[in-house]
Design a protein around this motif. Structure first.
Motif, PDB file in Angstrom:
ATOM      1  N   GLY A  83       8.341   9.552  11.409  1.00  0.00           N
ATOM      2  CA  GLY A  83       7.564  10.443  10.540  1.00  0.00           C
ATOM      3  C   GLY A  83       6.520   9.634   9.788  1.00  0.00           C
ATOM      4  N   VAL A  84       5.307  10.188   9.685  1.00  0.00           N
ATOM      5  CA  VAL A  84       4.246   9.451   8.983  1.00  0.00           C
ATOM      6  C   VAL A  84       4.619   9.235   7.514  1.00  0.00           C
ATOM      7  CG1 VAL A  84       1.871   9.677   8.134  1.00  0.00           C
ATOM      8  CG2 VAL A  84       2.356   9.989  10.557  1.00  0.00           C
ATOM      9  N   ALA A  85       5.276  10.211   6.917  1.00  0.00           N
ATOM     10  CA  ALA A  85       5.697  10.063   5.524  1.00  0.00           C
ATOM     11  C   ALA A  85       6.905   9.136   5.463  1.00  0.00           C
ATOM     12  CB  ALA A  85       6.059  11.427   4.950  1.00  0.00           C
ATOM     13  N   SER A  86       6.777   8.107   4.671  1.00  0.00           N
ATOM     14  CA  SER A  86       7.868   7.133   4.590  1.00  0.00           C
ATOM     15  C   SER A  86       9.009   7.691   3.739  1.00  0.00           C
ATOM     16  CB  SER A  86       7.322   5.847   3.974  1.00  0.00           C
ATOM     17  OG  SER A  86       8.326   4.870   3.964  1.00  0.00           O
ATOM     18  N   THR A  87      10.212   7.634   4.255  1.00  0.00           N
ATOM     19  CA  THR A  87      11.372   8.134   3.501  1.00  0.00           C
ATOM     20  C   THR A  87      12.485   7.080   3.507  1.00  0.00           C
ATOM     21  OG1 THR A  87      12.154   9.278   5.497  1.00  0.00           O
ATOM     22  CG2 THR A  87      10.908  10.581   3.886  1.00  0.00           C
TER      23      THR A  87
ATOM     24  N   GLU B 203       2.226  -4.165   9.659  1.00  0.00           N
ATOM     25  CA  GLU B 203       0.911  -4.297  10.298  1.00  0.00           C
ATOM     26  C   GLU B 203      -0.219  -3.767   9.419  1.00  0.00           C
ATOM     27  OE1 GLU B 203       0.678  -6.007  12.904  1.00  0.00           O
ATOM     28  OE2 GLU B 203       2.687  -5.912  13.794  1.00  0.00           O
ATOM     29  N   THR B 204       0.058  -3.325   8.225  1.00  0.00           N
ATOM     30  CA  THR B 204      -0.979  -2.738   7.375  1.00  0.00           C
ATOM     31  C   THR B 204      -2.057  -3.781   7.052  1.00  0.00           C
ATOM     32  OG1 THR B 204       0.594  -1.170   6.512  1.00  0.00           O
ATOM     33  CG2 THR B 204      -1.359  -1.574   5.163  1.00  0.00           C
ATOM     34  N   ALA B 205      -3.322  -3.433   7.360  1.00  0.00           N
ATOM     35  CA  ALA B 205      -4.410  -4.413   7.298  1.00  0.00           C
ATOM     36  C   ALA B 205      -4.544  -5.036   5.907  1.00  0.00           C
ATOM     37  CB  ALA B 205      -5.726  -3.744   7.712  1.00  0.00           C
TER      38      ALA B 205
ATOM     39  N   LEU C 179       5.306  -9.406  -0.238  1.00  0.00           N
ATOM     40  CA  LEU C 179       4.594  -8.299   0.410  1.00  0.00           C
ATOM     41  C   LEU C 179       5.614  -7.271   0.853  1.00  0.00           C
ATOM     42  CD1 LEU C 179       1.695  -9.229   0.507  1.00  0.00           C
ATOM     43  CD2 LEU C 179       3.057 -11.153   1.314  1.00  0.00           C
ATOM     44  N   ILE C 180       5.272  -6.007   0.702  1.00  0.00           N
ATOM     45  CA  ILE C 180       6.188  -4.957   1.158  1.00  0.00           C
ATOM     46  C   ILE C 180       5.456  -4.099   2.180  1.00  0.00           C
ATOM     47  CG2 ILE C 180       7.715  -3.056   0.442  1.00  0.00           C
ATOM     48  CD1 ILE C 180       7.640  -4.218  -2.404  1.00  0.00           C
ATOM     49  N   SER C 181       6.058  -3.890   3.335  1.00  0.00           N
ATOM     50  CA  SER C 181       5.430  -3.066   4.378  1.00  0.00           C
ATOM     51  C   SER C 181       6.471  -2.586   5.374  1.00  0.00           C
ATOM     52  CB  SER C 181       4.362  -3.893   5.113  1.00  0.00           C
ATOM     53  OG  SER C 181       3.815  -3.149   6.181  1.00  0.00           O
ATOM     54  N   GLN C 182       6.502  -1.298   5.596  1.00  0.00           N
ATOM     55  CA  GLN C 182       7.406  -0.776   6.631  1.00  0.00           C
ATOM     56  C   GLN C 182       6.987  -1.327   7.991  1.00  0.00           C
ATOM     57  OE1 GLN C 182       8.778   1.077   9.876  1.00  0.00           O
ATOM     58  NE2 GLN C 182       6.749   1.805   9.357  1.00  0.00           N
ATOM     59  N   SER C 183       5.713  -1.069   8.362  1.00  0.00           N
ATOM     60  CA  SER C 183       5.250  -1.419   9.708  1.00  0.00           C
ATOM     61  C   SER C 183       5.072  -2.918   9.882  1.00  0.00           C
ATOM     62  CB  SER C 183       3.909  -0.734   9.975  1.00  0.00           C
ATOM     63  OG  SER C 183       2.944  -1.200   9.033  1.00  0.00           O
TER      64      SER C 183
ATOM     65  N   ALA D 288       4.564  12.796  -5.852  1.00  0.00           N
ATOM     66  CA  ALA D 288       3.216  13.362  -5.741  1.00  0.00           C
ATOM     67  C   ALA D 288       2.558  12.923  -4.429  1.00  0.00           C
ATOM     68  CB  ALA D 288       2.377  12.927  -6.936  1.00  0.00           C
ATOM     69  N   LEU D 289       2.737  11.655  -4.080  1.00  0.00           N
ATOM     70  CA  LEU D 289       2.151  11.151  -2.829  1.00  0.00           C
ATOM     71  C   LEU D 289       2.729  11.906  -1.628  1.00  0.00           C
ATOM     72  CD1 LEU D 289       0.548   9.139  -1.083  1.00  0.00           C
ATOM     73  CD2 LEU D 289       2.401   7.496  -1.375  1.00  0.00           C
ATOM     74  N   LYS D 290       4.054  12.058  -1.630  1.00  0.00           N
ATOM     75  CA  LYS D 290       4.719  12.729  -0.516  1.00  0.00           C
ATOM     76  C   LYS D 290       4.235  14.180  -0.386  1.00  0.00           C
ATOM     77  CE  LYS D 290       6.258  10.166   0.985  1.00  0.00           C
ATOM     78  NZ  LYS D 290       6.631   8.795   1.302  1.00  0.00           N
ATOM     79  N   LEU D 291       4.131  14.882  -1.516  1.00  0.00           N
ATOM     80  CA  LEU D 291       3.714  16.287  -1.454  1.00  0.00           C
ATOM     81  C   LEU D 291       2.280  16.413  -0.953  1.00  0.00           C
ATOM     82  CD1 LEU D 291       4.836  19.172  -2.099  1.00  0.00           C
ATOM     83  CD2 LEU D 291       3.527  19.035  -4.229  1.00  0.00           C
TER      84      LEU D 291
ATOM     85  N   CYS E  92       0.853  -1.191   0.000  1.00  0.00           N
ATOM     86  CA  CYS E  92       0.000   0.000   0.000  1.00  0.00           C
ATOM     87  C   CYS E  92       0.888   1.240   0.000  1.00  0.00           C
ATOM     88  CB  CYS E  92      -0.850   0.055   1.265  1.00  0.00           C
ATOM     89  SG  CYS E  92      -1.946  -1.341   1.459  1.00  0.00           S
ATOM     90  N   GLY E  93       0.399   2.300  -0.599  1.00  0.00           N
ATOM     91  CA  GLY E  93       1.071   3.599  -0.518  1.00  0.00           C
ATOM     92  C   GLY E  93       2.490   3.525  -1.039  1.00  0.00           C
ATOM     93  N   THR E  94       3.417   4.043  -0.245  1.00  0.00           N
ATOM     94  CA  THR E  94       4.819   4.069  -0.657  1.00  0.00           C
ATOM     95  C   THR E  94       5.386   2.664  -0.843  1.00  0.00           C
ATOM     96  OG1 THR E  94       5.257   6.240   0.266  1.00  0.00           O
ATOM     97  CG2 THR E  94       7.125   4.742   0.199  1.00  0.00           C
ATOM     98  N   ALA E  95       4.911   1.712  -0.048  1.00  0.00           N
ATOM     99  CA  ALA E  95       5.406   0.335  -0.187  1.00  0.00           C
ATOM    100  C   ALA E  95       4.993  -0.224  -1.556  1.00  0.00           C
ATOM    101  CB  ALA E  95       4.861  -0.531   0.943  1.00  0.00           C
ATOM    102  N   TYR E  96       3.783   0.112  -2.000  1.00  0.00           N
ATOM    103  CA  TYR E  96       3.344  -0.294  -3.335  1.00  0.00           C
ATOM    104  C   TYR E  96       4.254   0.334  -4.399  1.00  0.00           C
ATOM    105  CZ  TYR E  96       0.774   0.088  -7.700  1.00  0.00           C
ATOM    106  OH  TYR E  96       0.448   0.070  -9.029  1.00  0.00           O
TER     107      TYR E  96
END
Ligand code: M6R
Length: 365
Positions: free
Chosen positions: A153-157, A107-109, A101-105, A239-242, A56-60
């Motif tokens: 930080g909520v934004a993944s970097t 735990e993403t549902a 699967l890619i996920s920082q946490s 774009a997602l980060k901004l 999801c998101g940045t992991a995607y």
């Protein structure tokens, strides 16, 4: 602890040379110039007909970039999926195949549900996760850790660039197992990867340039990001980060799609950030830059010094990057992309670490 930084996000952006180096060292054997995974892959990758990647998101977005490497280095077809779509689509998955699967946490549902869906179909699951004790790590056949350290930080970097580092190493190891890559080719790519932490450190020097650009971006309501090849996922990430931390509407597009719609948006108010490393498709990217300039768009380019010189008249701003191996330019160009979002949010007085409406870990649908 934020150290000397105003926000965790800034600290985490600056940690990237160190954490990417640490992650690469975990998956590469520098002395032999080969990828050296610290585990056995759960399937015989020589027989694999495809790889399914979900996140999801940045992991995607990291997975989307990984697709280029799995195809290029391992000649392995890749299906890349947004986890929330994958889990409800009843995808036809072959028993004995591999899902990544890619996920920082971890735990993403939706990502966890995708893992369980893949398992129900008899797939083996490999995950690229940052939290070793997470549910996704525990439920995977193999967890390939990113060694980014805690990301606050909520934004993944830094988790993003470490995910990219792991994906590149996996693509190399799988490429060797599939006979898609000989020793010399592998050694060359490993040397290019090993150079990245130094190049990422050098890229951080663009920060003051980015700060003045951010003062301009902070005044607009829309921004377009364009890129080709691995710069296309990076355009999506920009774009997602901004949007995530500055609340400015932004869209990322494959530069070749410009003519198929978004070109209608271009006028003298529209900043267009073009990610233009010197790679195999640079000439194509240059034609897109000319199209933007010809329509009076505000061209902002991220590229090498020769490109900046060639577009000195047309570009409103240029962020100049050093010479980088084309396959991995996106891992270095990620730095100005992250800094643009960060400094724009700071100029606008937004909380870069805690954007409104967002949680660091999305554990409910
Ligand atoms: O923990 P995860 O990597 O599974 O999280 C996935 C997304 O929620 C996450 O990448 C999100 O898009 C970030 N806030 C983007 O910066």
């Amino acid at each position: 602890d934020k150290g000397n930084y105003r926000h965790f996000m800034a600290k985490e952006i600056h940690e990237q040379p160190e954490v990417v180096a640490r992650t690469l060292a975990h998956y590469l054997d520098m002395s032999s110039g080969r990828a050296a995974l610290p585990f056995d892959l759960p399937v015989d990758v020589a027989k694999l007909s495809r790889l399914t990647i979900c996140g999801c998101g940045t992991a995607y977005i990291a997975g989307l970039m990984g697709k280029y490497w799995f195809e290029r280095f391992a000649r392995l077809p890749v299906d890349i999926e947004i986890a929330s779509e994958f889990r409800y689509r009843d995808p036809p998955l072959e028993p004995g195949g591999l899902t990544l699967l890619i996920s920082q946490s971890g735990e993403t549902a939706d990502t966890l549900a995708s893992l369980r869906c893949a398992k129900e179909h008899g797939q083996k699951v490999l995950s690229v996760v940052n939290v070793a004790t997470s549910t996704i790590a525990r439920e995977s056949d193999i967890a390939a850790l990113t060694l980014a350290g805690p990301e606050i930080g909520v934004a993944s970097t830094k988790a993003f660039t470490c995910q990219l580092a792991v994906l590149a190493c996996l693509a190399l190891a799988i490429g060797r197992a599939r006979g898609a890559l000989d020793d010399a080719a592998e050694a060359k790519v490993v040397a290019e990867l090993m150079a990245l932490p130094g190049l990422i450190a050098e890229a951080l020097a663009c920060e003051s340039r980015v700060e003045s650009l951010a003062r301009e971006i902070a005044k607009v309501h829309n921004v377009l990001y364009l890129g080709r090849g691995t710069s296309y996922p990076l355009a999506l990430e920009g774009a997602l980060k901004l949007k995530e931390i500055s609340y400015i509407h932004a869209e990322g597009y494959a530069a070749g799609e410009l003519k198929h719609g978004p070109i209608a948006l271009i006028d003298e108010d529209m900043p267009v950030i073009v990610i233009a490393p010197r790679d195999a498709v640079i000439e194509k990217t240059i034609s897109n830059m000319q199209e933007v300039a010809a329509r009076g768009g505000r061209l902002i380019l991220i590229g090498d010094s020769a490109l900046a010189r060639d577009f000195a008249a047309e570009a409103e701003a240029a962020i100049v990057m050093g010479d980088i191996a084309p396959d991995f330019s996106a891992m270095v160009y990620a730095v100005p992309i992250q800094l643009i979002a960060y400094h724009t949010a700071v100029v606008m007085g937004k909380d870069a670490d805690q954007p409104r409406n967002l949680a660091k870990s999305v554990t409910v649908e």
